[in-house]
Design an enzyme around this catalytic site. Structure first.
Site, PDB file in Angstrom:
ATOM      1  N   THR A  99     -16.415   1.433   2.749  1.00 23.33           N
ATOM      2  CA  THR A  99     -15.004   1.626   3.288  1.00 23.33           C
ATOM      3  C   THR A  99     -14.795   3.329   2.878  1.00 23.33           C
ATOM      4  O   THR A  99     -15.461   3.711   2.655  1.00 23.33           O
ATOM      5  CB  THR A  99     -14.132   0.908   1.674  1.00 23.33           C
ATOM      6  OG1 THR A  99     -14.118   1.472   0.512  1.00 23.33           O
ATOM      7  CG2 THR A  99     -14.607  -0.452   1.752  1.00 23.33           C
ATOM      8  N   ASN A 139      -5.695  -5.265  -6.055  1.00 21.75           N
ATOM      9  CA  ASN A 139      -6.909  -4.853  -5.436  1.00 21.75           C
ATOM     10  C   ASN A 139      -6.796  -3.190  -5.183  1.00 21.75           C
ATOM     11  O   ASN A 139      -7.968  -2.779  -5.165  1.00 21.75           O
ATOM     12  CB  ASN A 139      -7.058  -5.641  -4.122  1.00 21.75           C
ATOM     13  CG  ASN A 139      -8.314  -4.896  -3.240  1.00 21.75           C
ATOM     14  OD1 ASN A 139      -9.299  -4.966  -3.470  1.00 21.75           O
ATOM     15  ND2 ASN A 139      -7.628  -3.876  -2.020  1.00 21.75           N
ATOM     16  N   ASP A 168       3.598   1.566  -4.443  1.00 20.23           N
ATOM     17  CA  ASP A 168       2.541   2.114  -5.245  1.00 20.23           C
ATOM     18  C   ASP A 168       2.360   1.532  -6.576  1.00 20.23           C
ATOM     19  O   ASP A 168       3.490   1.326  -7.295  1.00 20.23           O
ATOM     20  CB  ASP A 168       3.230   3.909  -5.672  1.00 20.23           C
ATOM     21  CG  ASP A 168       2.300   4.722  -6.445  1.00 20.23           C
ATOM     22  OD1 ASP A 168       1.208   3.915  -7.206  1.00 20.23           O
ATOM     23  OD2 ASP A 168       2.439   5.779  -6.506  1.00 20.23           O
ATOM     24  N   TYR A 171     -13.691   5.274 -14.386  1.00 21.02           N
ATOM     25  CA  TYR A 171     -13.695   4.192 -13.305  1.00 21.02           C
ATOM     26  C   TYR A 171     -14.345   3.084 -13.809  1.00 21.02           C
ATOM     27  O   TYR A 171     -13.868   1.949 -13.794  1.00 21.02           O
ATOM     28  CB  TYR A 171     -14.351   4.520 -11.985  1.00 21.02           C
ATOM     29  CG  TYR A 171     -14.171   3.587 -10.917  1.00 21.02           C
ATOM     30  CD1 TYR A 171     -13.186   3.533  -9.826  1.00 21.02           C
ATOM     31  CD2 TYR A 171     -15.315   2.622 -10.644  1.00 21.02           C
ATOM     32  CE1 TYR A 171     -13.461   2.614  -8.892  1.00 21.02           C
ATOM     33  CE2 TYR A 171     -15.401   1.674  -9.806  1.00 21.02           C
ATOM     34  CZ  TYR A 171     -14.548   1.453  -8.920  1.00 21.02           C
ATOM     35  OH  TYR A 171     -14.374   0.730  -7.652  1.00 21.02           O
ATOM     36  N   ASP A 187       0.736  -1.187   0.017  1.00 20.31           N
ATOM     37  CA  ASP A 187       0.114   0.071  -0.207  1.00 20.31           C
ATOM     38  C   ASP A 187       0.865   0.958  -0.109  1.00 20.31           C
ATOM     39  O   ASP A 187       2.146   1.173   0.129  1.00 20.31           O
ATOM     40  CB  ASP A 187      -0.770   0.029   1.267  1.00 20.31           C
ATOM     41  CG  ASP A 187      -2.290   0.795   1.046  1.00 20.31           C
ATOM     42  OD1 ASP A 187      -2.368   1.960   0.710  1.00 20.31           O
ATOM     43  OD2 ASP A 187      -3.247   0.171   0.936  1.00 20.31           O
TER      44      ASP A 187
HETATM   45  P1  NAI Z   1      -9.945   1.899   0.300  1.00 18.36           P
HETATM   46  O1  NAI Z   1      -9.943   3.275   0.035  1.00 18.36           O
HETATM   47  O2  NAI Z   1     -10.614   1.546   1.651  1.00 18.36           O
HETATM   48  O3  NAI Z   1      -8.853   1.124   0.049  1.00 18.36           O
HETATM   49  C1  NAI Z   1      -8.180   1.138  -1.077  1.00 18.36           C
HETATM   50  C2  NAI Z   1      -6.589   1.032  -0.750  1.00 18.36           C
HETATM   51  O4  NAI Z   1      -5.933   1.210  -1.924  1.00 18.36           O
HETATM   52  C3  NAI Z   1      -5.928   2.128   0.302  1.00 18.36           C
HETATM   53  O5  NAI Z   1      -5.490   1.649   1.352  1.00 18.36           O
HETATM   54  C4  NAI Z   1      -5.286   3.013  -0.574  1.00 18.36           C
HETATM   55  O6  NAI Z   1      -4.143   3.582   0.042  1.00 18.36           O
HETATM   56  C5  NAI Z   1      -4.753   2.074  -1.616  1.00 18.36           C
HETATM   57  N1  NAI Z   1      -4.122   2.943  -2.683  1.00 18.36           N
HETATM   58  C6  NAI Z   1      -4.833   3.767  -3.612  1.00 18.36           C
HETATM   59  N2  NAI Z   1      -3.888   3.919  -4.289  1.00 18.36           N
HETATM   60  C7  NAI Z   1      -2.842   3.173  -4.236  1.00 18.36           C
HETATM   61  C8  NAI Z   1      -1.648   3.150  -5.262  1.00 18.36           C
HETATM   62  N3  NAI Z   1      -1.383   3.839  -6.193  1.00 18.36           N
HETATM   63  N4  NAI Z   1      -0.905   2.015  -4.767  1.00 18.36           N
HETATM   64  C9  NAI Z   1      -1.185   1.288  -3.650  1.00 18.36           C
HETATM   65  N5  NAI Z   1      -2.072   1.341  -3.056  1.00 18.36           N
HETATM   66  C10 NAI Z   1      -3.011   2.352  -3.407  1.00 18.36           C
HETATM   67  O7  NAI Z   1     -11.183   1.376  -0.816  1.00 18.36           O
HETATM   68  P2  NAI Z   1     -11.637  -0.172  -1.152  1.00 18.36           P
HETATM   69  O8  NAI Z   1     -13.159   0.097  -1.147  1.00 18.36           O
HETATM   70  O9  NAI Z   1     -11.421  -1.193  -0.153  1.00 18.36           O
HETATM   71  O10 NAI Z   1     -10.968  -0.452  -2.691  1.00 18.36           O
HETATM   72  C11 NAI Z   1     -10.536  -1.530  -2.885  1.00 18.36           C
HETATM   73  C12 NAI Z   1     -10.880  -2.029  -4.023  1.00 18.36           C
HETATM   74  O11 NAI Z   1     -12.052  -2.285  -4.275  1.00 18.36           O
HETATM   75  C13 NAI Z   1     -10.541  -0.958  -5.355  1.00 18.36           C
HETATM   76  O12 NAI Z   1     -10.023  -1.417  -6.384  1.00 18.36           O
HETATM   77  C14 NAI Z   1     -11.940  -0.556  -5.424  1.00 18.36           C
HETATM   78  O13 NAI Z   1     -11.918  -0.068  -6.677  1.00 18.36           O
HETATM   79  C15 NAI Z   1     -12.557  -1.692  -5.434  1.00 18.36           C
HETATM   80  N6  NAI Z   1     -14.238  -1.543  -5.275  1.00 18.36           N
HETATM   81  C16 NAI Z   1     -14.701  -1.077  -3.955  1.00 18.36           C
HETATM   82  C17 NAI Z   1     -16.125  -0.855  -4.037  1.00 18.36           C
HETATM   83  C18 NAI Z   1     -16.550  -0.197  -2.804  1.00 18.36           C
HETATM   84  O14 NAI Z   1     -17.913  -0.165  -2.631  1.00 18.36           O
HETATM   85  N7  NAI Z   1     -15.783  -0.010  -1.788  1.00 18.36           N
HETATM   86  C19 NAI Z   1     -17.014  -1.264  -5.008  1.00 18.36           C
HETATM   87  C20 NAI Z   1     -16.303  -1.936  -5.951  1.00 18.36           C
HETATM   88  C21 NAI Z   1     -14.943  -1.982  -6.209  1.00 18.36           C
END
Ligand code: NAI
Length: 293
Positions: free
Chosen positions: A188, A88, A61, A153, A37
């Site tokens: 989240t 993810n 990253d 997206y 992360d």
């Molecule tokens: P979140 O914001 O809680 O977690 C995402 C994580 O990715 C964070 O810890 C962030 O620091 C990290 N991150 C962001 N940019 C980064 C980068 N360049 N390199 C490494 N890490 C990076 O969000 P969530 O919801 O847990 O998202 C996880 C995945 O699930 C994402 O791909 C999101 O698009 C997908 N998703 C989420 C949904 C939701 O309703 N929460 C629905 C559908 C898909």
């Protein structure tokens, strides 16, 4: 619960939300995890929480290809193999419409959401090709239809799902399975973070969503990170050995159909157009039933 004993997994976006739930579920299932992360403080706290014999945090990253290649190499270095990769990490991306498209934002969104899945898979192959493995990619219900997320997206997430199918075909010769999970509305920090809020506020917003988002889908409660992580753990496990190239909705049923199909208090668009309220529709139904009896 899935059995992941003896497996080593890389999970990106592991410091928050779905990825964090993945860390918790995978370790509970017996896996060792390389957590990647850009939120270093939260990532390092994971090492303290789980112990370095079970988890290593790597600043990664995913848009930096050297860092993404390095995290895949870290798994065999730290724990002896790489068996599972969960691509993810993500963010809401550019919120702009086609008409007002921010083209730099488009590139950043595609790099973060789609290119990293291609690249993460590419960099995993050398470590997996000798004995096989499981690659899981986080797509979204926004890959299914409009209305769930901004267009860039959503297109990226459709790409993630389709990539997973095509990569499953290519990599079957190495016994590497590739699947996509399409999460629905999961409480989240992504929503707050996408609005540009500082992380602490985004985290608080996630908690608000967890409390107040129940009626959004037929399941009657908000999705949790663990709902997605349990599916990922299953796909990572040997119990899913016959499953590859799949797209798995984990969405509380939100994509089954329009709201009135699962919520009897909601009116259908046709009745709306006719100016008939749900109460009037109910009276008409009762009158019809009385006429039939
Ligand atoms: P979140 O914001 O809680 O977690 C995402 C994580 O990715 C964070 O810890 C962030 O620091 C990290 N991150 C962001 N940019 C980064 C980068 N360049 N390199 C490494 N890490 C990076 O969000 P969530 O919801 O847990 O998202 C996880 C995945 O699930 C994402 O791909 C999101 O698009 C997908 N998703 C989420 C949904 C939701 O309703 N929460 C629905 C559908 C898909």
């Amino acid at each position: 619960m899935a059995d992941l004993k003896g497996k080593v997994a890389v999970i990106t976006g592991a410091a928050s939300g779905i990825g964090l739930a993945g860390v918790e579920v995978f370790i509970a299932a017996g896996a060792k995890v390389i957590a990647g992360d850009i939120q270093d403080e939260k990532g390092r706290a994971l090492e303290t929480r789980f112990g370095k014999d079970k988890l290593r945090f790597v600043h990664c990253d995913v848009t930096d290809l050297a860092q993404l290649e390095a995290i895949m190499a870290e798994a065999p270095k730290a724990f002896g193999s790489l068996d599972v990769v969960w691509n993810n990490a993500g963010h809401g991306g550019t919120p702009t419409t086609v008409e007002e498209l921010d083209l730099d934002g488009y590139d950043q969104t595609m790099n973060l959401l789609l290119k990293q899945v291609f690249a993460g898979t590419k960099f995993a192959i050398p470590h997996m090709k000798a004995k096989g493995g499981s690659i899981i990619n986080t797509s979204s219900i926004s890959a299914v239809s409009a209305g769930y997320a901004p267009i860039t997206y959503s297109v990226a997430k459709k790409g993630v799902a389709h990539f997973s199918k095509l990569a499953a075909a290519e990599l079957s010769k190495y016994k590497i399975r590739v699947n996509a999970i399409l999460p629905g509305f999961i409480a989240t920090s992504i929503f707050g973070a996408s609005l540009g809020l500082p992380r602490e506020q985004a985290d608080q917003m996630a908690e608000m969503l967890a409390q107040g988002g129940g009626r959004i889908q037929p399941a009657g409660r908000t999705g949790r990170g663990t709902d997605i992580a349990e599916m990922a753990a299953f796909l990572a496990s040997d119990a899913a050995g016959f499953i590859t190239g799949g797209e798995f909705l984990v969405d509380g049923g939100i994509t089954v159909g329009p709201r009135h199909s699962w919520d009897e208090t909601a009116n259908s668009p046709v009745l709306d157009a006719l100016g008939i309220t749900p109460e009037q529709a109910e009276q008409l139904r009762l009158a019809q039933a009385a006429a039939r009896s």
